[in-house]
Motif scaffolding. Structure first.
Motif, mmCIF file in Angstrom:
data_model
loop_
_atom_site.group_PDB
_atom_site.id
_atom_site.type_symbol
_atom_site.label_atom_id
_atom_site.label_comp_id
_atom_site.label_asym_id
_atom_site.label_seq_id
_atom_site.Cartn_x
_atom_site.Cartn_y
_atom_site.Cartn_z
ATOM 1 N N ALA A 2 0.827 -1.210 0.000
ATOM 2 C CA ALA A 2 0.000 0.000 0.000
ATOM 3 C C ALA A 2 0.861 1.258 0.000
ATOM 4 N N VAL A 3 1.890 1.278 0.824
ATOM 5 C CA VAL A 3 2.786 2.444 0.869
ATOM 6 C C VAL A 3 3.419 2.661 -0.494
ATOM 7 N N GLY A 4 3.913 1.593 -1.103
ATOM 8 C CA GLY A 4 4.532 1.722 -2.423
ATOM 9 C C GLY A 4 3.559 2.222 -3.471
ATOM 10 N N ALA A 5 2.336 1.682 -3.452
ATOM 11 C CA ALA A 5 1.332 2.109 -4.431
ATOM 12 C C ALA A 5 0.948 3.566 -4.228
ATOM 13 N N ILE A 6 0.759 3.966 -2.989
ATOM 14 C CA ILE A 6 0.394 5.360 -2.710
ATOM 15 C C ILE A 6 1.515 6.297 -3.152
ATOM 16 N N GLU A 7 2.746 5.946 -2.856
ATOM 17 C CA GLU A 7 3.874 6.794 -3.263
ATOM 18 C C GLU A 7 3.966 6.907 -4.790
ATOM 19 N N ARG A 8 3.779 5.792 -5.500
ATOM 20 C CA ARG A 8 3.814 5.849 -6.970
ATOM 21 C C ARG A 8 2.671 6.712 -7.504
ATOM 22 N N ASP A 9 1.492 6.594 -6.894
ATOM 23 C CA ASP A 9 0.360 7.385 -7.371
ATOM 24 C C ASP A 9 0.497 8.860 -7.035
ATOM 25 N N ARG A 10 1.154 9.180 -5.941
ATOM 26 C CA ARG A 10 1.397 10.597 -5.623
ATOM 27 C C ARG A 10 2.232 11.254 -6.708
ATOM 28 N N ALA A 11 3.172 10.505 -7.242
ATOM 29 C CA ALA A 11 4.051 11.043 -8.279
ATOM 30 C C ALA A 11 3.403 10.969 -9.657
ATOM 31 N N GLY A 12 2.305 10.255 -9.777
ATOM 32 C CA GLY A 12 1.666 10.048 -11.071
ATOM 33 C C GLY A 12 0.661 11.125 -11.420
ATOM 34 N N GLU A 13 -0.122 10.834 -12.420
ATOM 35 C CA GLU A 13 -1.138 11.745 -12.936
ATOM 36 C C GLU A 13 -2.418 11.601 -12.107
ATOM 37 N N CYS A 15 -2.462 2.011 -7.025
ATOM 38 C CA CYS A 15 -3.449 1.601 -6.016
ATOM 39 C C CYS A 15 -4.554 0.756 -6.649
ATOM 40 N N GLY A 16 -4.972 1.120 -7.834
ATOM 41 C CA GLY A 16 -6.004 0.354 -8.533
ATOM 42 C C GLY A 16 -5.534 -1.048 -8.871
ATOM 43 N N ARG A 17 -4.296 -1.163 -9.321
ATOM 44 C CA ARG A 17 -3.754 -2.492 -9.616
ATOM 45 C C ARG A 17 -3.614 -3.324 -8.344
ATOM 46 N N LEU A 18 -3.185 -2.695 -7.265
ATOM 47 C CA LEU A 18 -3.084 -3.405 -5.993
ATOM 48 C C LEU A 18 -4.466 -3.875 -5.544
ATOM 49 N N ALA A 19 -5.438 -2.985 -5.551
ATOM 50 C CA ALA A 19 -6.794 -3.359 -5.133
ATOM 51 C C ALA A 19 -7.346 -4.485 -6.005
ATOM 52 N N GLY A 20 -7.060 -4.437 -7.290
ATOM 53 C CA GLY A 20 -7.544 -5.473 -8.206
ATOM 54 C C GLY A 20 -6.890 -6.825 -8.002
ATOM 55 N N SER A 21 -5.746 -6.844 -7.335
ATOM 56 C CA SER A 21 -5.027 -8.101 -7.126
ATOM 57 C C SER A 21 -5.428 -8.817 -5.841
ATOM 58 N N LEU A 22 -6.261 -8.179 -5.014
ATOM 59 C CA LEU A 22 -6.586 -8.727 -3.697
ATOM 60 C C LEU A 22 -7.959 -9.400 -3.676
ATOM 61 N N ASP A 23 -8.080 -10.431 -2.831
ATOM 62 C CA ASP A 23 -9.393 -11.023 -2.583
ATOM 63 C C ASP A 23 -10.149 -10.097 -1.614
ATOM 64 N N ASP A 24 -11.380 -10.461 -1.263
ATOM 65 C CA ASP A 24 -12.194 -9.589 -0.412
ATOM 66 C C ASP A 24 -11.538 -9.318 0.940
ATOM 67 N N ALA A 25 -10.959 -10.339 1.568
ATOM 68 C CA ALA A 25 -10.311 -10.142 2.866
ATOM 69 C C ALA A 25 -9.114 -9.208 2.731
ATOM 70 N N GLY A 26 -8.339 -9.365 1.674
ATOM 71 C CA GLY A 26 -7.200 -8.477 1.437
ATOM 72 C C GLY A 26 -7.640 -7.059 1.156
ATOM 73 N N LEU A 27 -8.735 -6.912 0.426
ATOM 74 C CA LEU A 27 -9.248 -5.574 0.118
ATOM 75 C C LEU A 27 -9.784 -4.901 1.378
ATOM 76 N N ARG A 28 -10.427 -5.668 2.266
ATOM 77 C CA ARG A 28 -10.864 -5.098 3.548
ATOM 78 C C ARG A 28 -9.648 -4.634 4.354
ATOM 79 N N ALA A 29 -8.607 -5.457 4.402
ATOM 80 C CA ALA A 29 -7.395 -5.077 5.140
ATOM 81 C C ALA A 29 -6.756 -3.834 4.527
ATOM 82 N N LEU A 30 -6.720 -3.763 3.201
ATOM 83 C CA LEU A 30 -6.172 -2.585 2.525
ATOM 84 C C LEU A 30 -7.005 -1.346 2.857
ATOM 85 N N GLY A 31 -8.315 -1.481 2.821
ATOM 86 C CA GLY A 31 -9.191 -0.362 3.164
ATOM 87 C C GLY A 31 -8.990 0.092 4.597
#
Length: 167
Positions: free
Chosen positions: A38-49, A59-75
């Protein structure tokens, strides 16, 4: 900037029933599992468009790679991070929270919702969208679990303000 004290916010007495330590610890253990990505994805997105569509972001790619339990933990991790370090720099994290909140059927538990509500209430009014994820998660709870949330004294989840679209 607003700060929340983590475990203290999860276990302090008040309007919220305290969470058992084992329950809160399980939340932190699950969140620690997704935190590095999550930290890596957020940092990449901060520098992005900023206008990039969510599925095309890190962040979207990370969220898309997780099952429901992983997505709840990410949220939950993102919610916790945004409540602890809420300022203009949380734009990417708040977008991730909105995206997770929009996902139906994630299987939220009443304890997860209670924990997020405690974090949100502890953050105070400076974090204007602090109830986005707990409100969406509470709406997905079974009716019996939603009723238990209504019994908290002196606490009402405020309606969210709509973002100013003029500027």
């Amino acid at each position: 900037m607003t700060s929340v004290a983590g475990w203290a916010a999860a276990s302090t007495p008040g309007a919220f029933p305290p969470l058992p330590r084992a329950v809160a610890q399980s939340f932190y253990r699950r969140m620690r599992a997704v935190a590095p990505a999550a930290v890596g994805a957020i940092e990449r997105d901060r520098a992005g468009e900023p206008a990039q569509s969510f599925p095309d972001t890190a962040c979207g790619r990370l969220a898309g790679s997780l099952d429901d339990a992983g997505l709840r933990a990410l949220g939950m991790w993102t919610h916790h991070w945004c409540m602890r370090f809420y300022d203009d720099d949380t734009r990417v994290g708040r977008r991730l929270i909105r995206e997770v909140a929009a996902r139906p059927g994630l299987g939220w538990t009443a304890d997860e919702v209670r924990w997020m509500l405690r974090e949100s209430a502890s953050a105070g009014s400076a974090a204007t969208d602090r109830f986005t994820l707990p409100r969406a998660a509470a709406a997905q709870l079974p009716p019996a679990d939603r009723r238990t949330l209504a019994h908290w004294p002196d606490f009402e989840v405020p309606r969210q303000r709509r973002p100013d679209q003029s500027g």
